[in-house]
Enzyme design. Structure first.
Site, short mmCIF file in Angstrom:
data_model
loop_
_atom_site.label_atom_id
_atom_site.label_comp_id
_atom_site.label_asym_id
_atom_site.label_seq_id
_atom_site.Cartn_x
_atom_site.Cartn_y
_atom_site.Cartn_z
N GLU A 1 73.37 11.48 10.62
CA GLU A 1 72.84 10.25 10.02
C GLU A 1 71.82 9.65 11.00
O GLU A 1 71.76 10.07 12.16
CB GLU A 1 73.99 9.27 9.76
CG GLU A 1 74.99 9.83 8.76
CD GLU A 1 76.08 8.86 8.34
OE1 GLU A 1 76.14 7.73 8.90
OE2 GLU A 1 76.86 9.22 7.45
N PRO A 2 71.06 8.65 10.55
CA PRO A 2 70.05 8.09 11.46
C PRO A 2 70.63 7.62 12.80
O PRO A 2 70.01 7.75 13.83
CB PRO A 2 69.48 6.91 10.65
CG PRO A 2 69.71 7.30 9.23
CD PRO A 2 70.99 8.07 9.20
N GLY B 1 74.61 11.68 15.53
CA GLY B 1 74.42 13.13 15.52
C GLY B 1 75.60 13.81 16.20
O GLY B 1 76.49 14.35 15.55
N SER B 2 75.65 13.69 17.53
CA SER B 2 76.73 14.35 18.28
C SER B 2 78.10 13.78 17.92
O SER B 2 79.08 14.51 17.77
CB SER B 2 76.51 14.16 19.79
OG SER B 2 75.23 14.57 20.16
N ARG C 1 77.52 27.96 15.07
CA ARG C 1 77.10 28.11 16.47
C ARG C 1 76.81 29.57 16.82
O ARG C 1 75.88 29.85 17.57
CB ARG C 1 78.16 27.51 17.39
CG ARG C 1 78.04 26.02 17.42
CD ARG C 1 79.11 25.28 18.13
NE ARG C 1 78.85 23.85 17.92
CZ ARG C 1 79.72 22.88 18.10
NH1 ARG C 1 80.94 23.16 18.51
NH2 ARG C 1 79.38 21.63 17.87
N ARG D 1 46.74 42.60 30.26
CA ARG D 1 45.96 41.66 31.08
C ARG D 1 45.87 42.13 32.53
O ARG D 1 46.88 42.49 33.13
CB ARG D 1 46.65 40.29 31.03
CG ARG D 1 45.98 39.21 31.84
CD ARG D 1 44.70 38.75 31.20
NE ARG D 1 44.09 37.65 31.91
CZ ARG D 1 42.92 37.13 31.58
NH1 ARG D 1 42.26 37.60 30.52
NH2 ARG D 1 42.41 36.14 32.27
N HIS E 1 51.40 34.55 29.85
CA HIS E 1 50.15 34.52 29.08
C HIS E 1 49.06 33.67 29.74
O HIS E 1 47.94 33.61 29.22
CB HIS E 1 50.40 33.99 27.67
CG HIS E 1 50.87 35.03 26.70
ND1 HIS E 1 52.12 35.60 26.76
CD2 HIS E 1 50.26 35.62 25.64
CE1 HIS E 1 52.26 36.47 25.78
NE2 HIS E 1 51.14 36.52 25.09
N GLY E 2 49.40 32.99 30.84
CA GLY E 2 48.39 32.16 31.49
C GLY E 2 47.81 31.15 30.50
O GLY E 2 48.53 30.64 29.63
N GLU F 1 73.24 22.13 15.70
CA GLU F 1 74.66 22.58 15.74
C GLU F 1 75.32 22.17 17.06
O GLU F 1 76.23 22.84 17.54
CB GLU F 1 74.78 24.10 15.58
CG GLU F 1 73.92 24.71 14.53
CD GLU F 1 74.53 24.71 13.15
OE1 GLU F 1 75.75 24.71 13.04
OE2 GLU F 1 73.76 24.69 12.17
#
Ligand SMILES: Cc1cc2nc3c(=O)[nH]c(=O)nc-3n(C[C@H](O)[C@H](O)[C@H](O)COP(=O)(O)OP(=O)(O)OC[C@H]3O[C@@H](n4cnc5c(N)ncnc54)[C@H](O)[C@@H]3O)c2cc1C
Length: 404
Positions: free
Chosen positions: A132-133, A136-137, A264, A289, A359-360, A384
């Protein structure tokens, strides 16, 4: 004297076949198209339609309801492959899988007969709603509530948040407070199977009282919608209480927490999948590269990164499969599922970051796939149950098991 040993195999023949099939699907259909749907933040309808044809919405649903009847371990292998393609695709099936688990484990025969055949084909897709707004946890802190009316139907009111597949789903498994006086609060919570019109922002007729506000704009995990749900006088018949009214009222919290255990494992498999993809991208780029006169893969610092990535991914994969196998064997696996979710989601994020570094500057460009992975991976640390919550679960279980 030599001891006769069986050939080592991580997968059964069925698991190998299905994993290969999904891997090919990811290579041919998901990876080449993910950038487009991510950029547009639009629902990947053609990919989802093909998943329906492949039967991927019914993997764990018993054959008598039209599913494949496979176990959680095989499902976790499939999720790993889908997530290697794009975690949003696994998001489309994840809440659906949790909903089917709830029905298979706790549903009445009528509820199974009514929903499972349509869910096995993907004709209707399921969402799962706790958050809910303001909550959560701490799930016990939910405020949304349901009250029984004189006609026997239950009236649902309240605002839900972060509902994955909130708009496109045809059914939402939603947790509501049914006894505000209950102490502890979790004993006063019930799971309702709320039906709705897929893709309708405002439901009418028998589903009146359920509104879906515009989807939440996110940094990643695009394509699959996350929405609020507003229940405002939604009327739910008593036979849509999970497990039936008599058995189900007051059981919602326990049912949903049980489902989170398999959820989970599912998120852990997604962590392995995204980590695996990051490793593949890093292996390729580092051999292409060049810097200081040779491919960067020939620099030991880069090789060490690759080695750490591969090692951690393999460890996360093994732990994820162990948690799944324990659940399949009917054992309690909350400790292992918590460990798998913690390790695999953190590993997924770490590998994505290492791939990004390899990837720099190009890792920062939208032209490279790693840029999407970099925005997608953090979700796995949250959904979760956050890493902090997993550590709380693991710590509590350890102390229970080793009480002096
Ligand atoms: C893209 C997305 C999709 C989602 N999909 C769904 C869905 O389909 N259905 C659904 O129900 N929910 C869904 N969620 C919600 C998700 O489960 C919650 O966001 C998550 O459980 C964390 O809750 P919160 O956001 O309220 O954070 P909070 O609970 O407010 O936590 C904030 C911070 O405090 C920490 N914290 C909280 N309590 C403790 C404690 N006791 N000790 C130490 N640290 C603590 C947390 O770890 C976190 O770092 C989704 C979220 C996202 C981002």
């Amino acid at each position: 004297m030599a001891v006769e040993t069986a050939a080592y195999s991580e997968q059964t023949e069925i698991q190998r076949d299905i994993t290969e099939m999904v891997r090919q699907f990811a290579d041919e259909q998901i990876i080449p198209n993910a950038e487009h749907y991510d950029h547009e933040d639009s629902f990947p309808e053609p990919i989802v339609e093909q998943m329906k044809e492949l039967g991927l919405f019914g993997v764990t649903i018993p054959e008598r309801y039209g599913g494949m009847g496979l176990d959680l371990t095989t499902y976790a292998m499939i999720v790993e492959e889908l997530s290697r393609g794009w975690i949003s695709i696994s998001g489309v099936v994840n809440t659906h899988f949790i909903g089917s688990y709830l029905l298979m484990k706790f549903g009445t025969e009528e509820q199974k007969d009514h929903f499972l055949p349509k869910m096995a084909t993907g004709e209707i897709r399921a969402a799962f709603s706790l958050s809910e707004p303001e909550v959560g946890s701490d799930v016990q802190g939910i405020k949304s509530s349901a009250k029984k009316g004189e006609d026997g139907r239950w009236e649902l009111n309240g605002q839900k948040m972060w509902v994955t597949n909130g708009l496109g789903s045809g059914v939402v498994f939603v947790l509501m407070k049914t006894d505000p006086q209950a102490d502890p609060p979790y004993k006063g919570m019930t799971c309702f199977i709320t039906e709705k019109e897929p893709w309708a922002e405002t439901n009418t007729g028998e589903y009146e009282g359920l509104v879906v506000p515009p989807k939440i704009k996110k940094m990643g995990y695009k394509g699959v919608e996350s929405t609020e749900l507003v229940y405002d006088g939604y009327r739910c018949p008593p036979e849509r209480i999970l497990g039936g009214e008599e058995a189900g009222v007051g059981q919602g919290f326990v049912q949903m927490m049980d489902a989170l255990e398999v959820g989970r494992v599912n998120v852990a498999a997604r962590g392995v999948g995204i980590g695996q993809r990051a490793l593949e991208l890093a292996l390729r780029y580092s051999q292409e590269r060049k810097a200081f006169g040779k491919p960067i893969a020939q620099h030991q610092a880069i090789q060490f990164k690759l080695a750490d990535m591969a090692t951690k991914i393999e460890a996360a994969r093994l732990l994820t499969r162990k948690a799944a196998r324990m659940k399949d064997a009917g054992e309690r696996s909350d400790l292992e599922a918590g460990m798998a979710k913690l390790l695999a989601s953190e590993t997924g994020k770490e590998c994505v970051e290492e791939c990004f570094r390899i990837h720099g500057g190009y890792g920062y460009s939208k032209e490279y796939e790693i840029e999407r992975l970099y925005r997608d991976a953090p979700l796995l640390l949250i959904g979760e149950g956050t890493s902090e919550i997993q550590r709380m679960v693991i710590g509590k279980k350890l102390l229970q098991r080793h009480k002096i």
